[in-house]
Design an enzyme around this catalytic site. Structure first.
Site, PDB file in Angstrom:
ATOM      1  N   ARG A  50     -38.983 -30.856 -48.533  1.00  0.00           N
ATOM      2  CA  ARG A  50     -39.390 -31.042 -49.920  1.00  0.00           C
ATOM      3  C   ARG A  50     -40.686 -30.247 -50.140  1.00  0.00           C
ATOM      4  O   ARG A  50     -41.637 -30.376 -49.367  1.00  0.00           O
ATOM      5  CB  ARG A  50     -39.659 -32.523 -50.187  1.00  0.00           C
ATOM      6  CG  ARG A  50     -40.191 -32.745 -51.572  1.00  0.00           C
ATOM      7  CD  ARG A  50     -41.085 -33.937 -51.645  1.00  0.00           C
ATOM      8  NE  ARG A  50     -41.594 -34.093 -53.004  1.00  0.00           N
ATOM      9  CZ  ARG A  50     -42.629 -34.842 -53.305  1.00  0.00           C
ATOM     10  NH1 ARG A  50     -43.253 -35.529 -52.367  1.00  0.00           N
ATOM     11  NH2 ARG A  50     -43.051 -34.930 -54.547  1.00  0.00           N
ATOM     12  N   HIS A 102     -41.204 -33.801 -59.821  1.00  0.00           N
ATOM     13  CA  HIS A 102     -40.127 -34.799 -59.632  1.00  0.00           C
ATOM     14  C   HIS A 102     -38.757 -34.230 -60.015  1.00  0.00           C
ATOM     15  O   HIS A 102     -37.837 -34.988 -60.340  1.00  0.00           O
ATOM     16  CB  HIS A 102     -40.345 -36.051 -60.527  1.00  0.00           C
ATOM     17  CG  HIS A 102     -41.547 -36.855 -60.208  1.00  0.00           C
ATOM     18  ND1 HIS A 102     -42.294 -37.469 -61.184  1.00  0.00           N
ATOM     19  CD2 HIS A 102     -42.116 -37.183 -59.033  1.00  0.00           C
ATOM     20  CE1 HIS A 102     -43.294 -38.141 -60.626  1.00  0.00           C
ATOM     21  NE2 HIS A 102     -43.202 -37.970 -59.320  1.00  0.00           N
ATOM     22  N   ASN A 136     -40.427 -34.544 -45.522  1.00  0.00           N
ATOM     23  CA  ASN A 136     -41.376 -34.547 -46.639  1.00  0.00           C
ATOM     24  C   ASN A 136     -42.763 -34.659 -46.024  1.00  0.00           C
ATOM     25  O   ASN A 136     -43.198 -35.738 -45.632  1.00  0.00           O
ATOM     26  CB  ASN A 136     -41.076 -35.730 -47.565  1.00  0.00           C
ATOM     27  CG  ASN A 136     -42.005 -35.764 -48.761  1.00  0.00           C
ATOM     28  OD1 ASN A 136     -42.934 -34.968 -48.863  1.00  0.00           O
ATOM     29  ND2 ASN A 136     -41.753 -36.684 -49.655  1.00  0.00           N
ATOM     30  N   ARG A 170     -53.674 -41.349 -61.625  1.00  0.00           N
ATOM     31  CA  ARG A 170     -53.893 -40.178 -62.487  1.00  0.00           C
ATOM     32  C   ARG A 170     -54.031 -40.620 -63.945  1.00  0.00           C
ATOM     33  O   ARG A 170     -53.342 -41.538 -64.386  1.00  0.00           O
ATOM     34  CB  ARG A 170     -52.720 -39.197 -62.383  1.00  0.00           C
ATOM     35  CG  ARG A 170     -52.525 -38.604 -61.001  1.00  0.00           C
ATOM     36  CD  ARG A 170     -51.467 -37.498 -61.053  1.00  0.00           C
ATOM     37  NE  ARG A 170     -51.110 -37.048 -59.727  1.00  0.00           N
ATOM     38  CZ  ARG A 170     -49.892 -37.206 -59.182  1.00  0.00           C
ATOM     39  NH1 ARG A 170     -48.923 -37.783 -59.865  1.00  0.00           N
ATOM     40  NH2 ARG A 170     -49.657 -36.754 -57.965  1.00  0.00           N
ATOM     41  N   GLU A 211     -34.076 -38.486 -53.584  1.00  0.00           N
ATOM     42  CA  GLU A 211     -34.449 -37.071 -53.507  1.00  0.00           C
ATOM     43  C   GLU A 211     -33.991 -36.443 -52.190  1.00  0.00           C
ATOM     44  O   GLU A 211     -33.623 -35.272 -52.140  1.00  0.00           O
ATOM     45  CB  GLU A 211     -35.973 -36.934 -53.670  1.00  0.00           C
ATOM     46  CG  GLU A 211     -36.427 -37.229 -55.088  1.00  0.00           C
ATOM     47  CD  GLU A 211     -37.864 -37.700 -55.184  1.00  0.00           C
ATOM     48  OE1 GLU A 211     -38.155 -38.817 -54.692  1.00  0.00           O
ATOM     49  OE2 GLU A 211     -38.683 -36.974 -55.754  1.00  0.00           O
TER      50      GLU A 211
END
Ligand code: AMP
Length: 403
Positions: free
Chosen positions: A94, A183, A7, A244, A388
């Site tokens: 990823r 996600h 990742n 965010r 993940e």
């Protein structure tokens, strides 16, 4: 099959090395995180399974040098877990944004690389870094197949009425402006695990998954397929997050830009990196600090805590209406895995429809998968730690073997 899952961020390389014997049969050999690439104090934290972590402080000027350091660490005599580079059968990456080019994982080739590059416009902080990671692996392991798994792929089953913005249609045609979500690998994984744990048939189920971490999104999944998700064209849309702002009236954007004399890039930075928990509290983007501040009487931190559950409950309520019901609600990721009060407060908003939390099961659910609803609850509720990397390793194994 030994699979290295990567990742790659703009200044970091996170990795996991897995020995995959089958979809359900696997072992984690090592994991680690190389941080602060191109900064003066780069460091690699490496954790071989069953042994203590080690930290290597070494200057790492770019991703190529970083990838070499990761590989050398994996084969090191002292703390390595492999004999040689040849032991690695495949690498899975990823990728944050694959737009509508990818509805599943893919083997890396020229065409795939050019599409990831095209999508850099939608994920300027992430996709260029992923490409650096793929290039760095090609240099260190030139003959090893590489696979890419997209955060957006799981959401490609959304219908046009769910993914279209009500802007002039030409912007969708010309610039691919639509909702993509993010996600996806996490929502897919926890919905599958949750269905198993709750004894549901995934192919005949309505599941809502709440991935609540530094970035947060909620997804509606009918019969194993995504029908709606809260993130949009970029991960900015949806609920309040660490830094965010989530959904805001779009007219606020030109209003603040004019008032403050901000450029588009500065406004983008403000909404993505200076808003959310950090923006409201003025102090922190981390939920642990928010909880400490609220406990000490900080009113803004209390607003953040309330807004998180308010936003999740609003999304969950909307998705229950979209699917005409729900069989299972799943909580996952850093905040939802570690804060029983949040799971409790969201479910309390659904008590009218018979959702009941088992207080003891909820309070003790932290590291392991657990059903946290009471036996008489009309809807099952679960806490499932996300994984993940495992989804990426499984997809990589499947894609590589099928070629
Ligand atoms: P993630 O992006 O999934 O890694 O989640 C990061 C968020 O999870 C941060 O806001 C952390 O404060 C929160 N978090 C992680 N561990 C804990 C914990 N043990 N207790 C409370 N919050 C936590």
């Amino acid at each position: 099959m030994i699979i290295l899952v990567i990742n790659c961020g703009s200044s970091s390389i996170k990795y996991q090395l897995l020995d995959m014997k089958g979809d359900e049969e696997y072992s984690l050999l090592a994991k680690g995180n190389l941080e602060k690439i191109a900064l003066p104090d780069s460091k690699l934290t490496h954790k071989p399974s069953g042994r203590d972590s080690i930290v290597i402080n070494q200057s790492v000027p770019d991703h190529n040098v970083g990838m070499k350091l990761v590989m050398e660490t994996l084969v090191s005599k002292e703390y390595g877990v492999l004999k040689s580079f040849d032991d690695i059968d495949a690498v899975g990456h990823r990728i944050v944004q694959g737009a509508d080019f990818f509805s599943g994982s893919a083997l890396v080739d020229k065409d795939v690389l050019s599409k990831i590059e095209y999508c850099s416009d939608f994920a300027p902080l992430h996709n260029p870094a992923h490409l650096l990671g793929i290039k760095a692996v090609s240099e260190v392991l030139p003959s090893v197949p590489q696979c890419v798994t997209f955060d957006t792929a799981f959401h490609q089953t959304m219908e046009p009425y769910a993914y279209m913005y009500a802007l002039p249609y030409k912007y969708y045609e010309q610039y691919r402006v639509r909702r993509y979500g993010a996600h996806g690998t996490s929502h897919q994984y926890v919905s599958q695990r949750g269905a198993k744990l709750a004894g549901l048939d995934l192919a005949d189920s309505r599941i809502i998954t709440c991935h609540i971490g530094n970035g947060s999104s909620v997804t509606a999944i009918r019969n194993g397929k995504c029908v709606d998700t809260s993130m949009g064209f970029t991960p900015l849309e949806g609920m309040i997050m660490g830094t965010r702002c989530g959904i805001i009236d779009a007219n606020i954007v030109p209003y603040i830009m004019k008032k403050e004399g901000l450029s588009p890039d500065e406004m983008t930075d403000l909404m993505n990196k200076k808003s959310g928990f950090l923006g409201i509290s003025g102090k922190t983007s981390d939920m642990r600090d928010i909880c400490d501040l609220a406990a000490a009487g900080d009113e803004k931190a209390e607003i953040v805590k309330k807004k998180v559950t308010f936003d999740i409950a609003k999304l969950v309520g909307g998705y229950i209406a979209e699917m005409n019901g729900v069989d299972l609600i799943v909580f996952t990721a850093g905040i939802a895995e570690n804060n029983p009060w949040l799971r409790n407060d969201v479910c309390a908003q659904l008590s009218y429809m018979g959702v009941r939390i088992d207080q003891e099961a909820n309070a003790s659910a932290r590291r392991d998968e657990a059903i946290i609803s009471a036996p008489d609850s009309t809807v099952k509720v679960a806490m499932i730690p996300t994984n993940e990397e495992l989804v990426i390793a499984r997809d990589t194994m499947r894609v590589v073997l099928s070629k």
